[in-house]
Design an enzyme around this catalytic site. Sequence first.
Site, PDB file in Angstrom:
ATOM      1  N   GLY A  11       8.056 -10.898   5.548  1.00 29.37           N
ATOM      2  CA  GLY A  11       8.834 -11.549   4.483  1.00 29.37           C
ATOM      3  C   GLY A  11       8.015 -12.363   3.501  1.00 29.37           C
ATOM      4  O   GLY A  11       8.517 -13.324   2.920  1.00 29.37           O
ATOM      5  N   LYS A  91      14.629   0.525   5.999  1.00 29.50           N
ATOM      6  CA  LYS A  91      15.752   1.458   6.178  1.00 29.50           C
ATOM      7  C   LYS A  91      16.377   1.772   4.829  1.00 29.50           C
ATOM      8  O   LYS A  91      16.311   0.955   3.901  1.00 29.50           O
ATOM      9  CB  LYS A  91      16.825   0.809   7.056  1.00 29.50           C
ATOM     10  CG  LYS A  91      16.366   0.524   8.451  1.00 29.50           C
ATOM     11  CD  LYS A  91      16.481   1.783   9.271  1.00 29.50           C
ATOM     12  CE  LYS A  91      15.701   1.634  10.574  1.00 29.50           C
ATOM     13  NZ  LYS A  91      15.575   2.868  11.305  1.00 29.50           N
ATOM     14  N   ASN A 107      14.250  -3.035  -5.265  1.00 30.91           N
ATOM     15  CA  ASN A 107      13.238  -2.892  -4.215  1.00 30.91           C
ATOM     16  C   ASN A 107      11.863  -3.104  -4.828  1.00 30.91           C
ATOM     17  O   ASN A 107      11.658  -2.871  -6.026  1.00 30.91           O
ATOM     18  CB  ASN A 107      13.298  -1.493  -3.599  1.00 30.91           C
ATOM     19  CG  ASN A 107      12.292  -1.314  -2.476  1.00 30.91           C
ATOM     20  OD1 ASN A 107      12.122  -2.204  -1.636  1.00 30.91           O
ATOM     21  ND2 ASN A 107      11.613  -0.178  -2.446  1.00 30.91           N
ATOM     22  N   HIS A 109       7.810  -1.968  -4.305  1.00 37.95           N
ATOM     23  CA  HIS A 109       6.970  -0.967  -3.627  1.00 37.95           C
ATOM     24  C   HIS A 109       5.505  -1.230  -3.994  1.00 37.95           C
ATOM     25  O   HIS A 109       5.200  -1.473  -5.161  1.00 37.95           O
ATOM     26  CB  HIS A 109       7.383   0.435  -4.079  1.00 37.95           C
ATOM     27  CG  HIS A 109       6.660   1.518  -3.352  1.00 37.95           C
ATOM     28  ND1 HIS A 109       6.992   1.894  -2.062  1.00 37.95           N
ATOM     29  CD2 HIS A 109       5.593   2.285  -3.709  1.00 37.95           C
ATOM     30  CE1 HIS A 109       6.166   2.858  -1.668  1.00 37.95           C
ATOM     31  NE2 HIS A 109       5.303   3.107  -2.645  1.00 37.95           N
ATOM     32  N   GLU A 179       2.383  -8.450  -6.121  1.00 35.60           N
ATOM     33  CA  GLU A 179       3.806  -8.377  -5.744  1.00 35.60           C
ATOM     34  C   GLU A 179       4.436  -9.761  -5.829  1.00 35.60           C
ATOM     35  O   GLU A 179       5.518  -9.947  -6.377  1.00 35.60           O
ATOM     36  CB  GLU A 179       3.955  -7.852  -4.314  1.00 35.60           C
ATOM     37  CG  GLU A 179       3.531  -6.417  -4.139  1.00 35.60           C
ATOM     38  CD  GLU A 179       3.854  -5.903  -2.742  1.00 35.60           C
ATOM     39  OE1 GLU A 179       4.982  -6.089  -2.272  1.00 35.60           O
ATOM     40  OE2 GLU A 179       2.959  -5.308  -2.112  1.00 35.60           O
TER      41      GLU A 179
HETATM   42  C1  GRF Z   1       5.409  -5.115   0.595  1.00 34.00           C
HETATM   43  O1  GRF Z   1       4.160  -4.519   0.400  1.00 34.00           O
HETATM   44  C2  GRF Z   1       6.466  -4.411  -0.215  1.00 34.00           C
HETATM   45  O2  GRF Z   1       5.999  -3.887  -1.398  1.00 34.00           O
HETATM   46  C3  GRF Z   1       6.889  -3.293   0.705  1.00 34.00           C
HETATM   47  O3  GRF Z   1       6.851  -3.857   1.988  1.00 34.00           O
HETATM   48  C4  GRF Z   1       5.905  -4.919   2.020  1.00 34.00           C
HETATM   49  C5  GRF Z   1       6.626  -6.109   2.539  1.00 34.00           C
HETATM   50  O4  GRF Z   1       5.767  -7.193   2.749  1.00 34.00           O
HETATM   51  N1  GRF Z   1       8.169  -2.756   0.343  1.00 34.00           N
HETATM   52  P1  GRF Z   1       6.344  -8.613   3.076  1.00 34.00           P
HETATM   53  O5  GRF Z   1       7.206  -8.485   4.326  1.00 34.00           O
HETATM   54  O6  GRF Z   1       7.146  -9.073   1.895  1.00 34.00           O
HETATM   55  O7  GRF Z   1       5.139  -9.454   3.320  1.00 34.00           O
END
Ligand code: GRF
Length: 206
Positions: A11, A91, A107, A109, A179
């Site tokens: 998270g 999921k 989402n 990615h 991110e």
């Molecule tokens: C991230 O790299 C996101 O892009 C992908 O899953 C990962 C989640 O990381 N969908 P976190 O649990 O937010 O650290």
Amino acid sequence: MNIAAFASGRGSNLKAILDKIKSGDLLNAEISVIISNNSEAGVFKLGEENDIDSIHISSKAHPDPAHYEKAMIDILEKYNIELILLAGYMKLLPSSIIKNFKGDILNIHPALLPRFGGKGMYGMNVHKAVIASGEKESGVTIHYVNERYDEGLVIKQAMVPVKDGDTPEILALRVLKTEHELYWKVVDFIINKETPQQSIRDITAS
Ligand code: GRF
């Protein structure tokens, strides 16, 4: 705006958003509930630390798909959820939620979709594939969610360089930093800045 965060792991993306809410950079956003399919997920600790109700819903605990969907819909209704953020959720959402939910579902990615996405392209698999391809650029994609993995309309992308000698782990860290910088900004735009004149759907990828 009441937000439900769906996460299967540690998270850190959700934490980055919570930090921006706390610092006052992201206004009018409240993470009202966390939903996870993984009862061991680190995101439960994050929920506890931030006093956010965190709920485990899995197809194991709810083997009947109708019950599984209903459990999710009941939570979305109970917390009056207006925006769903997937943040490392492994999921697919039930199609009834994708069809009927009134707000946006987003989402994040860790690559530049449409490349390096789809079933099996998660976690380190993504970064391994990027490095193996010889690409010099990877990045982050934030997109709307549809019924297939990583295929919804792209909202925003940011480029992250792939450097000589990168391991998947090193690249993953560089991408993760971006991110954390990008997701809250898209959420901010959707909650606070989007107007009929300026829709986030019109913002081109950069
Ligand atoms: C991230 O790299 C996101 O892009 C992908 O899953 C990962 C989640 O990381 N969908 P976190 O649990 O937010 O650290």
